[in-house]
Design a protein around this motif. Structure first.
Motif, PDB file in Angstrom:
ATOM      1  N   ARG A 120      -2.825   5.172  -3.051  1.00 27.49           N
ATOM      2  CA  ARG A 120      -4.182   5.777  -2.559  1.00 27.49           C
ATOM      3  C   ARG A 120      -5.108   4.882  -2.213  1.00 27.49           C
ATOM      4  O   ARG A 120      -6.138   4.457  -1.501  1.00 27.49           O
ATOM      5  CB  ARG A 120      -4.350   6.945  -3.846  1.00 27.49           C
ATOM      6  CG  ARG A 120      -6.077   7.539  -3.605  1.00 27.49           C
ATOM      7  CD  ARG A 120      -5.990   8.718  -4.613  1.00 27.49           C
ATOM      8  NE  ARG A 120      -4.723  10.061  -3.789  1.00 27.49           N
ATOM      9  CZ  ARG A 120      -4.941  10.882  -2.898  1.00 27.49           C
ATOM     10  NH1 ARG A 120      -6.411  10.614  -1.999  1.00 27.49           N
ATOM     11  NH2 ARG A 120      -4.266  11.270  -2.854  1.00 27.49           N
ATOM     12  N   CYS A 123      -4.739   2.958   1.073  1.00 21.95           N
ATOM     13  CA  CYS A 123      -5.705   3.761   2.032  1.00 21.95           C
ATOM     14  C   CYS A 123      -7.313   4.023   2.273  1.00 21.95           C
ATOM     15  O   CYS A 123      -7.338   4.018   2.474  1.00 21.95           O
ATOM     16  CB  CYS A 123      -4.669   5.145   2.578  1.00 21.95           C
ATOM     17  SG  CYS A 123      -2.619   4.908   2.518  1.00 21.95           S
ATOM     18  N   GLU A 124      -7.693   4.748   1.271  1.00 17.57           N
ATOM     19  CA  GLU A 124      -9.843   4.839   1.037  1.00 17.57           C
ATOM     20  C   GLU A 124      -9.999   3.419   1.716  1.00 17.57           C
ATOM     21  O   GLU A 124     -10.358   3.697   2.570  1.00 17.57           O
ATOM     22  CB  GLU A 124      -9.721   4.568  -0.404  1.00 17.57           C
ATOM     23  CG  GLU A 124      -8.290   6.377  -0.920  1.00 17.57           C
ATOM     24  CD  GLU A 124      -9.553   6.448  -3.065  1.00 17.57           C
ATOM     25  OE1 GLU A 124      -9.954   5.406  -2.709  1.00 17.57           O
ATOM     26  OE2 GLU A 124      -9.113   7.734  -2.760  1.00 17.57           O
ATOM     27  N   LEU A 128      -8.350   4.995   5.574  1.00 17.16           N
ATOM     28  CA  LEU A 128      -7.575   5.960   6.495  1.00 17.16           C
ATOM     29  C   LEU A 128      -7.103   7.574   5.720  1.00 17.16           C
ATOM     30  O   LEU A 128      -6.060   8.118   6.570  1.00 17.16           O
ATOM     31  CB  LEU A 128      -6.354   6.019   6.248  1.00 17.16           C
ATOM     32  CG  LEU A 128      -5.574   4.175   7.056  1.00 17.16           C
ATOM     33  CD1 LEU A 128      -3.946   3.618   6.718  1.00 17.16           C
ATOM     34  CD2 LEU A 128      -5.474   3.929   8.282  1.00 17.16           C
ATOM     35  N   THR A 129      -7.478   7.515   4.118  1.00 15.86           N
ATOM     36  CA  THR A 129      -7.324   9.590   3.653  1.00 15.86           C
ATOM     37  C   THR A 129      -7.905  10.630   4.903  1.00 15.86           C
ATOM     38  O   THR A 129      -7.331  11.227   4.963  1.00 15.86           O
ATOM     39  CB  THR A 129      -7.649   8.779   2.515  1.00 15.86           C
ATOM     40  OG1 THR A 129      -9.576   8.397   2.473  1.00 15.86           O
ATOM     41  CG2 THR A 129      -7.413   8.056   1.924  1.00 15.86           C
ATOM     42  N   VAL A 134      -2.295  10.833   7.048  1.00 19.55           N
ATOM     43  CA  VAL A 134      -1.787  10.692   6.400  1.00 19.55           C
ATOM     44  C   VAL A 134      -1.997  10.531   4.628  1.00 19.55           C
ATOM     45  O   VAL A 134      -1.604  10.590   3.978  1.00 19.55           O
ATOM     46  CB  VAL A 134      -2.513   8.938   6.796  1.00 19.55           C
ATOM     47  CG1 VAL A 134      -3.226   8.045   4.831  1.00 19.55           C
ATOM     48  CG2 VAL A 134      -2.895   8.073   7.452  1.00 19.55           C
ATOM     49  N   LEU A 138       0.093  11.224   1.021  1.00 18.98           N
ATOM     50  CA  LEU A 138      -0.594  11.075  -0.097  1.00 18.98           C
ATOM     51  C   LEU A 138      -0.062  11.888  -1.060  1.00 18.98           C
ATOM     52  O   LEU A 138      -0.300  11.762  -1.680  1.00 18.98           O
ATOM     53  CB  LEU A 138      -1.823  10.011   0.073  1.00 18.98           C
ATOM     54  CG  LEU A 138      -1.858   8.643   0.887  1.00 18.98           C
ATOM     55  CD1 LEU A 138      -4.091   8.454   0.849  1.00 18.98           C
ATOM     56  CD2 LEU A 138      -1.635   7.770   0.291  1.00 18.98           C
ATOM     57  N   LEU A 161       0.854   4.318  13.017  1.00 19.43           N
ATOM     58  CA  LEU A 161      -0.831   3.224  12.820  1.00 19.43           C
ATOM     59  C   LEU A 161      -1.390   2.635  14.215  1.00 19.43           C
ATOM     60  O   LEU A 161      -2.488   2.374  14.143  1.00 19.43           O
ATOM     61  CB  LEU A 161      -0.198   2.502  11.488  1.00 19.43           C
ATOM     62  CG  LEU A 161      -0.211   3.446  10.441  1.00 19.43           C
ATOM     63  CD1 LEU A 161       0.352   2.356   9.075  1.00 19.43           C
ATOM     64  CD2 LEU A 161      -1.650   3.779   9.272  1.00 19.43           C
TER      65      LEU A 161
END
Length: 173
Positions: A120, A123-124, A128-129, A134, A138, A161
């Motif tokens: 997480r 990704c943050e 990407l969140t 995505v 998560l 991606l």
């Protein structure tokens, strides 16, 4: 105290007792060492010497590998689990080997919780969140469900991606 007296062809060893009285311990002929070389080793002796040499060489090589591995892993040898784990272990090992040893000792539940947190956070950091596919992955990860496509296949995940125009090309803030 022992004294050694040497005569022409006789050798006498005297020992002084506690009262300092000489006591003869041994008398005998002087033995002159032979000047002939010892017999060559037998095939069995040569084979045993070769076996010992191979064993010593293998032991030294193993110790050298262990010393190198200890240096790589922060002074400690890794467990078999750490040696065989998939992922970017070498990157983390260079950053904080003690963290890897602690995670290894923590057990599967803690390892999974740390992996969810790290996924997480990564990704943050990569922005990407906000992408629905995505965020869906998560959520599945947080709920301990199987990852949805494209995260169920490494090649498809990297392709997604690379091909999604909403994915930024940055790796951090």
């Amino acid at each position: 105290m022992a004294l050694l007296f040497r005569g022409r062809r006789r050798l006498m060893l005297l020992s002084l007792s506690s009262g300092l009285e000489p006591v003869a311990v041994g008398v005998g002929e002087v033995v002159v060492p032979s000047r002939t070389p010892p017999p060559p080793p037998t095939p069995a002796e040569r084979a045993e010497a070769a076996r010992r040499e191979r064993l010593a060489r293998k032991t030294a090589e193993r110790e050298q590998r262990f010393a190198h591995e200890r240096r790589q892993w922060g002074g400690r040898l890794p467990s078999d689990a750490l040696r065989t784990v998939d992922g970017n272990v070498s990157g983390l090992r260079g950053f904080d080997p003690a963290l890897l040893h602690a995670l290894d000792a923590a057990g599967p539940a803690t390892q999974r919780a740390v992996a969810r947190f790290a996924a997480r956070l990564a990704c943050e950091a990569a922005g990407l969140t906000a992408l629905h596919w995505v965020a869906h992955a998560l959520t599945a990860l947080a709920e301990d469900r199987p990852l949805p496509p494209p995260f169920d296949d490494d090649a498809r995940m990297w392709h997604a991606l690379a091909s999604d125009p909403a994915v930024s090309d940055r790796t951090g803030p």
